[in-house]
Scaffold this motif. Sequence first.
Motif, PDB file in Angstrom:
ATOM      1  N   VAL A  94     -68.409  54.916  92.329  1.00 40.05           N
ATOM      2  CA  VAL A  94     -68.761  53.514  92.564  1.00 40.05           C
ATOM      3  C   VAL A  94     -69.787  53.148  91.501  1.00 40.05           C
ATOM      4  CG1 VAL A  94     -69.808  51.873  94.141  1.00 40.05           C
ATOM      5  CG2 VAL A  94     -68.330  53.679  95.037  1.00 40.05           C
ATOM      6  N   ARG A  95     -69.507  52.097  90.748  1.00 40.93           N
ATOM      7  CA  ARG A  95     -70.397  51.700  89.664  1.00 40.93           C
ATOM      8  C   ARG A  95     -71.134  50.417  90.005  1.00 40.93           C
ATOM      9  NH1 ARG A  95     -68.465  52.133  83.722  1.00 40.93           N
ATOM     10  NH2 ARG A  95     -69.090  54.256  84.246  1.00 40.93           N
ATOM     11  N   LEU A  96     -72.462  50.457  89.828  1.00 39.22           N
ATOM     12  CA  LEU A  96     -73.286  49.261  89.802  1.00 39.22           C
ATOM     13  C   LEU A  96     -73.543  48.994  88.328  1.00 39.22           C
ATOM     14  CD1 LEU A  96     -73.771  50.257  92.732  1.00 39.22           C
ATOM     15  CD2 LEU A  96     -76.051  49.301  92.539  1.00 39.22           C
ATOM     16  N   PHE A  97     -73.139  47.836  87.866  1.00 37.42           N
ATOM     17  CA  PHE A  97     -73.296  47.481  86.454  1.00 37.42           C
ATOM     18  C   PHE A  97     -74.230  46.293  86.381  1.00 37.42           C
ATOM     19  CE2 PHE A  97     -72.064  45.366  82.497  1.00 37.42           C
ATOM     20  CZ  PHE A  97     -72.130  46.424  81.619  1.00 37.42           C
ATOM     21  N   ILE A  98     -75.381  46.502  85.766  1.00 33.65           N
ATOM     22  CA  ILE A  98     -76.402  45.463  85.661  1.00 33.65           C
ATOM     23  C   ILE A  98     -76.495  45.020  84.206  1.00 33.65           C
ATOM     24  CG2 ILE A  98     -78.839  44.910  86.009  1.00 33.65           C
ATOM     25  CD1 ILE A  98     -78.787  47.344  88.039  1.00 33.65           C
ATOM     26  N   GLN A  99     -76.458  43.718  83.999  1.00 39.35           N
ATOM     27  CA  GLN A  99     -76.586  43.159  82.654  1.00 39.35           C
ATOM     28  C   GLN A  99     -77.695  42.125  82.679  1.00 39.35           C
ATOM     29  OE1 GLN A  99     -73.169  41.003  81.270  1.00 39.35           O
ATOM     30  NE2 GLN A  99     -73.682  41.399  79.140  1.00 39.35           N
ATOM     31  N   ALA A 100     -78.670  42.313  81.792  1.00 37.08           N
ATOM     32  CA  ALA A 100     -79.784  41.379  81.666  1.00 37.08           C
ATOM     33  C   ALA A 100     -80.081  41.215  80.180  1.00 37.08           C
ATOM     34  CB  ALA A 100     -81.011  41.893  82.402  1.00 37.08           C
TER      35      ALA A 100
ATOM     36  N   GLU B 199     -83.284  36.897  84.498  1.00 39.76           N
ATOM     37  CA  GLU B 199     -81.972  36.624  85.057  1.00 39.76           C
ATOM     38  C   GLU B 199     -81.075  37.818  84.762  1.00 39.76           C
ATOM     39  OE1 GLU B 199     -78.475  33.403  84.305  1.00 39.76           O
ATOM     40  OE2 GLU B 199     -80.543  32.687  84.319  1.00 39.76           O
ATOM     41  N   ALA B 200     -80.355  38.283  85.774  1.00 39.93           N
ATOM     42  CA  ALA B 200     -79.480  39.446  85.605  1.00 39.93           C
ATOM     43  C   ALA B 200     -78.176  39.222  86.348  1.00 39.93           C
ATOM     44  CB  ALA B 200     -80.167  40.704  86.121  1.00 39.93           C
ATOM     45  N   ASN B 201     -77.156  39.909  85.895  1.00 41.44           N
ATOM     46  CA  ASN B 201     -75.845  39.872  86.519  1.00 41.44           C
ATOM     47  C   ASN B 201     -75.578  41.253  87.111  1.00 41.44           C
ATOM     48  OD1 ASN B 201     -73.204  39.021  87.187  1.00 41.44           O
ATOM     49  ND2 ASN B 201     -72.422  39.932  85.301  1.00 41.44           N
ATOM     50  N   LEU B 202     -75.097  41.308  88.346  1.00 38.88           N
ATOM     51  CA  LEU B 202     -74.777  42.565  89.006  1.00 38.88           C
ATOM     52  C   LEU B 202     -73.305  42.575  89.369  1.00 38.88           C
ATOM     53  CD1 LEU B 202     -75.503  45.234  90.493  1.00 38.88           C
ATOM     54  CD2 LEU B 202     -76.057  43.822  92.484  1.00 38.88           C
ATOM     55  N   GLN B 203     -72.614  43.632  88.944  1.00 36.99           N
ATOM     56  CA  GLN B 203     -71.223  43.826  89.308  1.00 36.99           C
ATOM     57  C   GLN B 203     -71.119  45.173  90.019  1.00 36.99           C
ATOM     58  OE1 GLN B 203     -68.419  43.241  86.054  1.00 36.99           O
ATOM     59  NE2 GLN B 203     -69.999  42.103  84.959  1.00 36.99           N
ATOM     60  N   ILE B 204     -70.292  45.241  91.056  1.00 34.72           N
ATOM     61  CA  ILE B 204     -70.104  46.474  91.810  1.00 34.72           C
ATOM     62  C   ILE B 204     -68.610  46.705  91.965  1.00 34.72           C
ATOM     63  CG2 ILE B 204     -70.535  47.668  93.987  1.00 34.72           C
ATOM     64  CD1 ILE B 204     -72.894  45.675  94.404  1.00 34.72           C
ATOM     65  N   GLY B 205     -68.189  47.936  91.685  1.00 36.39           N
ATOM     66  CA  GLY B 205     -66.770  48.237  91.851  1.00 36.39           C
ATOM     67  C   GLY B 205     -66.467  49.698  91.615  1.00 36.39           C
TER      68      GLY B 205
END
Length: 61
Positions: A23-29, A10-16
């Motif tokens: 532009v940042r893709l931030f992935i947290q797992a 399971e992972a969380n993806l944030q883009i901003g």
Amino acid sequence: MGINTERDIEANLQIGPTTEGMVRLFIQAGDMEIPMDFDPDEAEEIAEEIRAAAQTIRRSR
């Protein structure tokens, strides 16, 4: 591991945007955090690749 290998993660993806104009893709797992910064042109290319992949899937249905 390849693009078609399934994983039970399971992972969380944030883009901003960042304050540095990227532009940042931030992935947290779990305990792992992966910030990936792209200039606007690279981000547009990535967006086009995502759209193309989605269209390929729609056509194959």
